[in-house]
Design a protein around this motif. Structure first.
Motif, short mmCIF file in Angstrom:
data_model
loop_
_atom_site.label_atom_id
_atom_site.label_comp_id
_atom_site.label_asym_id
_atom_site.label_seq_id
_atom_site.Cartn_x
_atom_site.Cartn_y
_atom_site.Cartn_z
N PHE A 5 0.81 -1.22 0.00
CA PHE A 5 0.00 0.00 0.00
C PHE A 5 0.84 1.27 0.00
O PHE A 5 0.33 2.36 0.21
N ARG A 6 2.17 1.14 -0.25
CA ARG A 6 3.05 2.30 -0.22
C ARG A 6 3.79 2.47 -1.54
O ARG A 6 4.16 1.48 -2.17
N LEU A 7 4.01 3.71 -1.92
CA LEU A 7 4.92 4.02 -3.02
C LEU A 7 6.31 4.03 -2.42
O LEU A 7 6.55 4.69 -1.41
N GLU A 12 8.57 5.11 -9.02
CA GLU A 12 7.13 5.16 -8.77
C GLU A 12 6.69 6.60 -8.48
O GLU A 12 5.65 7.05 -8.99
N PHE A 13 7.47 7.32 -7.70
CA PHE A 13 7.16 8.71 -7.41
C PHE A 13 7.20 9.54 -8.70
O PHE A 13 6.29 10.33 -8.96
N LYS A 14 8.24 9.35 -9.51
CA LYS A 14 8.38 10.12 -10.75
C LYS A 14 7.23 9.85 -11.70
O LYS A 14 6.76 10.75 -12.40
N GLY A 43 2.28 7.78 -0.90
CA GLY A 43 3.64 8.23 -0.59
C GLY A 43 3.58 9.62 0.01
O GLY A 43 2.60 10.35 -0.18
N TYR A 44 4.63 9.97 0.75
CA TYR A 44 4.70 11.28 1.39
C TYR A 44 6.04 11.89 1.02
O TYR A 44 7.08 11.24 1.12
N ILE A 81 0.34 10.94 -3.72
CA ILE A 81 1.51 11.52 -3.06
C ILE A 81 1.07 12.80 -2.36
O ILE A 81 0.56 13.72 -2.99
N PHE A 82 1.27 12.84 -1.04
CA PHE A 82 0.95 14.02 -0.25
C PHE A 82 2.22 14.84 -0.05
O PHE A 82 3.25 14.29 0.36
#
Length: 118
Positions: A5-7, A12-14, A43-44, A81-82
């Motif tokens: 459940f996490r990036l 993945e972020f990009k 993701g944070y 993404i927060f």
């Protein structure tokens, strides 16, 4: 929160940054991208402009807890993404919770109680 459940990776972020849609309010920015994984991942990203590591980790812990408590009300198959803004340092937990729920509703990924009943 399980790893599924996490990036986690930079790639993945990009992918979310480049192909996703962004929403914002006074306290947060949210990037949202549809995925084909089968579940919603989060993701944070908290920059050093926010403060030292103690401050950044406090904000991250608060955001993770708010997300965890509202996890069941978030639609599936999204990458989120927060990114908190600098003024998040000065707000209370309740205000941060309100800001996160508001931005999730703006993005259309939050299922409110009225949506699920009718």
């Amino acid at each position: 929160m399980d790893k599924i459940f996490r990036l986690r990776s930079n790639m993945e972020f990009k992918r979310v940054y480049s192909g996703g849609k962004n929403y914002w309010n006074r306290n947060l920015v949210l990037y949202v991208k549809k995925n084909n994984v089968g579940n919603t991942r989060v993701g944070y990203s908290i920059t050093k402009k926010i403060g030292n590591s103690v401050v950044r980790n406090k904000i991250r812990r608060r955001m993770k807890e708010i997300y965890r408590l509202n996890f069941d009300s978030i639609r599936g198959n999204y990458d989120l993404i927060f990114i908190p803004k600098k003024n998040v340092v000065d707000i209370s937990y309740k205000e941060l919770e309100s800001a996160m729920l508001h931005i999730l509703k703006l993005a259309g990924v939050f299922i409110s109680q009225s949506d699920s009943n009718g």
